[in-house]
Design an enzyme around this catalytic site. Structure first.
Site, PDB file in Angstrom:
ATOM      1  N   THR A 103      -9.357 -12.521   3.244  1.00 45.52           N
ATOM      2  CA  THR A 103     -10.049 -11.260   3.532  1.00 45.52           C
ATOM      3  C   THR A 103     -10.102 -10.354   2.290  1.00 45.52           C
ATOM      4  O   THR A 103      -9.308 -10.517   1.371  1.00 45.52           O
ATOM      5  CB  THR A 103      -9.324 -10.480   4.647  1.00 45.52           C
ATOM      6  OG1 THR A 103      -8.103  -9.989   4.092  1.00 45.52           O
ATOM      7  CG2 THR A 103      -9.056 -11.325   5.852  1.00 45.52           C
ATOM      8  N   PHE A 110       0.840  -1.210   0.000  1.00 46.52           N
ATOM      9  CA  PHE A 110       0.000   0.000   0.000  1.00 46.52           C
ATOM     10  C   PHE A 110       0.869   1.253   0.000  1.00 46.52           C
ATOM     11  O   PHE A 110       0.499   2.280  -0.595  1.00 46.52           O
ATOM     12  CB  PHE A 110      -0.909  -0.006   1.247  1.00 46.52           C
ATOM     13  CG  PHE A 110      -1.922   1.095   1.265  1.00 46.52           C
ATOM     14  CD1 PHE A 110      -3.131   0.964   0.590  1.00 46.52           C
ATOM     15  CD2 PHE A 110      -1.679   2.277   1.952  1.00 46.52           C
ATOM     16  CE1 PHE A 110      -4.066   1.988   0.594  1.00 46.52           C
ATOM     17  CE2 PHE A 110      -2.609   3.300   1.969  1.00 46.52           C
ATOM     18  CZ  PHE A 110      -3.806   3.154   1.287  1.00 46.52           C
ATOM     19  N   GLU A 111       2.024   1.172   0.651  1.00 42.88           N
ATOM     20  CA  GLU A 111       2.916   2.340   0.762  1.00 42.88           C
ATOM     21  C   GLU A 111       3.832   2.504  -0.463  1.00 42.88           C
ATOM     22  O   GLU A 111       4.481   3.548  -0.595  1.00 42.88           O
ATOM     23  CB  GLU A 111       3.789   2.226   2.020  1.00 42.88           C
ATOM     24  CG  GLU A 111       3.051   2.486   3.327  1.00 42.88           C
ATOM     25  CD  GLU A 111       2.155   1.334   3.751  1.00 42.88           C
ATOM     26  OE1 GLU A 111       2.532   0.167   3.523  1.00 42.88           O
ATOM     27  OE2 GLU A 111       1.050   1.599   4.275  1.00 42.88           O
ATOM     28  N   TYR A 144       5.646  -1.440 -12.712  1.00 41.18           N
ATOM     29  CA  TYR A 144       4.847  -2.295 -11.824  1.00 41.18           C
ATOM     30  C   TYR A 144       5.455  -3.699 -11.734  1.00 41.18           C
ATOM     31  O   TYR A 144       5.413  -4.472 -12.700  1.00 41.18           O
ATOM     32  CB  TYR A 144       3.435  -2.383 -12.403  1.00 41.18           C
ATOM     33  CG  TYR A 144       2.450  -3.130 -11.557  1.00 41.18           C
ATOM     34  CD1 TYR A 144       1.754  -2.488 -10.541  1.00 41.18           C
ATOM     35  CD2 TYR A 144       2.189  -4.480 -11.781  1.00 41.18           C
ATOM     36  CE1 TYR A 144       0.829  -3.170  -9.771  1.00 41.18           C
ATOM     37  CE2 TYR A 144       1.272  -5.167 -11.013  1.00 41.18           C
ATOM     38  CZ  TYR A 144       0.597  -4.503 -10.014  1.00 41.18           C
ATOM     39  OH  TYR A 144      -0.318  -5.177  -9.249  1.00 41.18           O
ATOM     40  N   ILE A 180      -0.720 -11.400  -1.361  1.00 38.43           N
ATOM     41  CA  ILE A 180      -1.353 -12.729  -1.459  1.00 38.43           C
ATOM     42  C   ILE A 180      -2.795 -12.618  -0.969  1.00 38.43           C
ATOM     43  O   ILE A 180      -3.057 -12.029   0.087  1.00 38.43           O
ATOM     44  CB  ILE A 180      -0.546 -13.763  -0.645  1.00 38.43           C
ATOM     45  CG1 ILE A 180       0.894 -13.821  -1.203  1.00 38.43           C
ATOM     46  CG2 ILE A 180      -1.195 -15.146  -0.716  1.00 38.43           C
ATOM     47  CD1 ILE A 180       1.863 -14.648  -0.402  1.00 38.43           C
ATOM     48  N   HIS A 201      -9.072  -7.505   2.203  1.00 41.81           N
ATOM     49  CA  HIS A 201      -7.912  -6.618   2.318  1.00 41.81           C
ATOM     50  C   HIS A 201      -7.093  -6.642   1.026  1.00 41.81           C
ATOM     51  O   HIS A 201      -6.621  -5.611   0.565  1.00 41.81           O
ATOM     52  CB  HIS A 201      -7.054  -7.110   3.491  1.00 41.81           C
ATOM     53  CG  HIS A 201      -6.166  -6.068   4.073  1.00 41.81           C
ATOM     54  ND1 HIS A 201      -6.649  -5.036   4.831  1.00 41.81           N
ATOM     55  CD2 HIS A 201      -4.828  -5.872   4.001  1.00 41.81           C
ATOM     56  CE1 HIS A 201      -5.644  -4.251   5.195  1.00 41.81           C
ATOM     57  NE2 HIS A 201      -4.528  -4.746   4.696  1.00 41.81           N
ATOM     58  N   ARG A 208       6.148 -17.073  -9.088  1.00 43.32           N
ATOM     59  CA  ARG A 208       6.444 -15.825  -9.815  1.00 43.32           C
ATOM     60  C   ARG A 208       7.643 -15.085  -9.227  1.00 43.32           C
ATOM     61  O   ARG A 208       8.000 -14.006  -9.673  1.00 43.32           O
ATOM     62  CB  ARG A 208       5.215 -14.913  -9.794  1.00 43.32           C
ATOM     63  CG  ARG A 208       4.099 -15.484 -10.619  1.00 43.32           C
ATOM     64  CD  ARG A 208       2.842 -14.684 -10.485  1.00 43.32           C
ATOM     65  NE  ARG A 208       1.695 -15.504 -10.844  1.00 43.32           N
ATOM     66  CZ  ARG A 208       0.449 -15.184 -10.576  1.00 43.32           C
ATOM     67  NH1 ARG A 208       0.174 -14.062  -9.952  1.00 43.32           N
ATOM     68  NH2 ARG A 208      -0.524 -15.976 -10.928  1.00 43.32           N
TER      69      ARG A 208
HETATM   70  N1  INI Z   1       0.899  -5.723   2.105  1.00 45.91           N
HETATM   71  C1  INI Z   1       1.558  -6.437   1.160  1.00 45.91           C
HETATM   72  O1  INI Z   1       2.548  -5.961   0.590  1.00 45.91           O
HETATM   73  N2  INI Z   1       1.151  -7.687   0.854  1.00 45.91           N
HETATM   74  C2  INI Z   1       0.062  -8.271   1.450  1.00 45.91           C
HETATM   75  O2  INI Z   1      -0.252  -9.438   1.111  1.00 45.91           O
HETATM   76  C3  INI Z   1      -0.647  -7.523   2.422  1.00 45.91           C
HETATM   77  N3  INI Z   1      -1.806  -8.095   3.064  1.00 45.91           N
HETATM   78  O3  INI Z   1      -2.202  -9.242   2.741  1.00 45.91           O
HETATM   79  O4  INI Z   1      -2.428  -7.512   3.912  1.00 45.91           O
HETATM   80  C4  INI Z   1      -0.187  -6.216   2.754  1.00 45.91           C
HETATM   81  N4  INI Z   1      -0.821  -5.484   3.686  1.00 45.91           N
HETATM   82  C5  INI Z   1      -0.224  -4.321   4.326  1.00 45.91           C
HETATM   83  C6  INI Z   1      -0.486  -3.015   3.595  1.00 45.91           C
HETATM   84  O5  INI Z   1       0.242  -2.980   2.375  1.00 45.91           O
HETATM   85  C7  INI Z   1      -0.057  -1.797   4.408  1.00 45.91           C
HETATM   86  O6  INI Z   1       1.321  -1.845   4.678  1.00 45.91           O
HETATM   87  C8  INI Z   1      -0.794  -1.664   5.751  1.00 45.91           C
HETATM   88  O7  INI Z   1      -2.184  -1.750   5.552  1.00 45.91           O
HETATM   89  C9  INI Z   1      -0.471  -0.286   6.400  1.00 45.91           C
HETATM   90  O8  INI Z   1      -0.911   0.784   5.589  1.00 45.91           O
END
Ligand code: INI
Length: 159
Positions: A88, A59-60, A115, A84, A90, A129
């Site tokens: 959830t 996400f960051e 990307y 992955i 998420h 992968r």
């Molecule tokens: N971040 C990932 O890079 N891969 C994942 O599979 C993942 N899952 O499954 O939750 C994940 N979550 C964390 C997210 O990227 C943020 O760091 C967090 O939400 C804080 O903002």
């Protein structure tokens, strides 16, 4: 009639690259980083021309990719991470925002932001992968970065 064809050469020499990689699923993302470094080295990147920025999760990645691209110190930014699916929703949010944000960072700055995030339904798919059965997405992303850098230079007349 034959068109004039523009293609990016696979030559990393003389260019600077940033890699933005997440620590989530690090045992896999580390393989993607290795793959990207391997490609850049093989394509002739200069010593000291690659810098690695680590973020907590995928996400960051676009947040930092935008910042790094805005510095204009790099010819390309290579984004690497592993998401992955699990059980959830998420996954959808993280993958969606990472994908959108990476595209936006490239559009907003005019720097190729590449990307290289593995989005997989299962751990096994993600492993495949990251250098097992289905190539290494980090290696592929670095190849795309080098190609785009040279294509951009071609379009702007720098090369
Ligand atoms: N971040 C990932 O890079 N891969 C994942 O599979 C993942 N899952 O499954 O939750 C994940 N979550 C964390 C997210 O990227 C943020 O760091 C967090 O939400 C804080 O903002």
């Amino acid at each position: 009639m034959q068109p004039v064809i523009h293609q990016g050469h696979l030559n990393a020499s003389g260019s600077r690259f940033a890699i933005v990689a997440s620590r989530w699923n690090d045992f896999l993302t580390a393989r993607l980083v290795e793959g990207a470094l391997d490609a850049l080295e093989r394509l002739g990147a200069d010593e000291g021309a690659v810098e690695l920025f680590k973020v907590p999760g995928s996400f960051e990645i676009p947040l930092l990719a935008l910042r790094v691209a805005q510095t204009k110190k790099f010819d390309a930014v290579i984004c690497l991470g592993t998401i992955i699916r699990g059980e959830t929703p998420h996954f959808e949010y993280v993958a969606g925002e990472a994908t959108k944000g990476i595209a936006q960072a490239g559009m907003q700055t005019g720097v190729p932001v590449i990307y290289g995030i593995v989005t997989a339904d299962t751990l096994e798919q993600a492993i495949d992968r990251a250098g097992v059965k289905a190539g290494n997405k980090g290696f592929d992303a670095a190849m795309s970065a080098v190609e785009l850098v040279n294509l951009y230079k071609n379009v702007t007349g720098d090369k």
